[in-house]
Design a protein around this motif. Structure first.
Motif: not given
Ligand code: F6R
Length: 353
Positions: A194-196, A290-297, A309-313, A320-325
């Motif tokens: 949804e977010k990316t 360009i980058g995939t980064v944790p949100a609110r960082s 990307v929503p923060d994830a463990g 979480a990070h491969v999906i936008p790629l």
């Protein structure tokens, strides 16, 4: 059918919350434990696969040294060089969506001939690989029609992480937190999709005319970068190479000039700070960072375009990070006028060596 989606690849990217949920629901604890026990008793742990499945395997390989295990990642078509190692004290994990990739099957045959026990991770029940392995753990992504692997990759990552957690449990660690993390993977994927999507689409437009791109990451982010680069090559036909971010200084940086796109993958919490220094080096040469980064960082501020990307463990961050790629590659293909479902020169399943 495509169910109203413009392409199978798009549909399958969007299906990931469901495919992760069915995979998680279908994982049998007893099977995972049998594989984890064999893993823990092994001298060498071979992790074998091709293409995207190899990348999923590399993510597990990154975790095994923490269990004092020696991972030996093997690109399936290159198994022959490792043959002298294969021995009955070893264990192998063979990863293959289709279960029919000849390179992977041949590697498995060579291993089993020398007494290596093999666990298969595959999406296809009754596949050759499932029949020729000692133990099978199924991903339940559902049929993947798009030639580029998407939902099968994230379900492989989830499955291999579950295997790692099972091994941790056998060693007596408290794994409650990690189990919660894995359980939340489908919801995480839903939020990521949804977010990316919007940013990925805008970015794809800006990459449309680029001949080439780098994908950089450290630690467990490297296989995610490799997967992102493979997707871009496969469906958008843009030359893309992944490197360990630190290694990029040892040659690849020579190509970087004004506006050269470099995609930094910030999925691995342990390596984010070090990756920042590579962002600075690339930007100093004019790179389009360009980058995939944790949100609110703060990482977003260091880049020209950040996909938050929503923060994830750490276990689910690769998902979480491969999906936008995946989305970036998909939208870049569409922007460039190509059919992402039918990339030229590629077959869904490669049955010749
Ligand atoms: C990438 C891709 C290929 C496959 C590879 C292995 O999008 O589809 O690189 O990942 O051919 O296929 P499986 O997993 O079926 O063994």
């Amino acid at each position: 059918t495509k169910g109203g989606y413009p392409h199978f690849m798009f549909k399958e990217i969007y299906e990931q919350p469901e495919s992760l949920a069915s995979t998680a629901a279908g994982l049998e604890p007893a099977r995972l434990e049998a594989a984890a026990n064999a893993l823990l008793a092994a001298r060498n742990v071979y992790i074998v696969g091709a293409g995207t499945s190899y990348h999923a395997g590399l993510i597990l390989a990154h975790l095994l040294p923490r269990l004092k295990l020696t991972p030996v990642p093997i690109v399936a078509s290159e198994y022959a060089a490792y043959e002298p190692l294969f021995d009955k004290d070893d264990f192998a994990i063979a990863v293959s969506q289709s279960g029919e990739t000849i390179d992977t099957i041949k590697a498995v045959r060579a291993m089993r001939e020398r007494g290596v026990r093999v666990a298969a991770v595959t999406n296809v029940v009754g596949s050759t690989l499932s029949r020729e392995s000692d133990l099978v753990i199924y991903t339940r992504a559902g049929p993947e029609i798009g030639v580029a692997a998407t939902k099968t990759f994230t379900t492989q990552v989830l499955t291999l992480s579950a295997l790692y957690v099972s091994a941790l449990r056998l060693l007596g660690y408290d794994v409650a937190e990690r189990e919660r993390e894995l359980k939340a993977a489908p919801d995480l994927a839903r939020r990521v999709v949804e977010k990316t999507a919007g940013t990925a689409k805008d970015l794809a437009r800006r990459l449309r005319q680029k001949p080439s791109a780098y994908y950089l990451g450290r630690g467990a982010a490297l296989p995610v970068a490799m997967e992102g680069a493979l997707k871009l090559k496969e469906v958008a036909y843009i030359h893309a190479e992944a490197y360990p971010a630190g290694e990029s200084k040892h040659g690849p940086i020579a190509l970087v000039e004004e506006d050269f796109p470099v995609v930094f993958v910030f999925s691995d919490p342990a390596t984010r700070e070090k990756t920042l220094s590579n962002v600075a080096e690339m930007k100093a040469r004019g790179a389009f960072a360009i980058g995939t980064v944790p949100a609110r960082s703060d990482y977003a501020k260091k880049l020209d375009v950040a996909i938050e990307v929503p923060d994830a463990g750490e276990l689910t961050a690769p998902i979480a990070h491969v999906i936008p790629l995946q989305m970036l590659a998909y939208f870049a293909a569409v922007e460039r006028g190509y059919d992402p479902d039918k990339p030229r020169n590629l077959a869904k399943t490669v049955t010749v060596e």
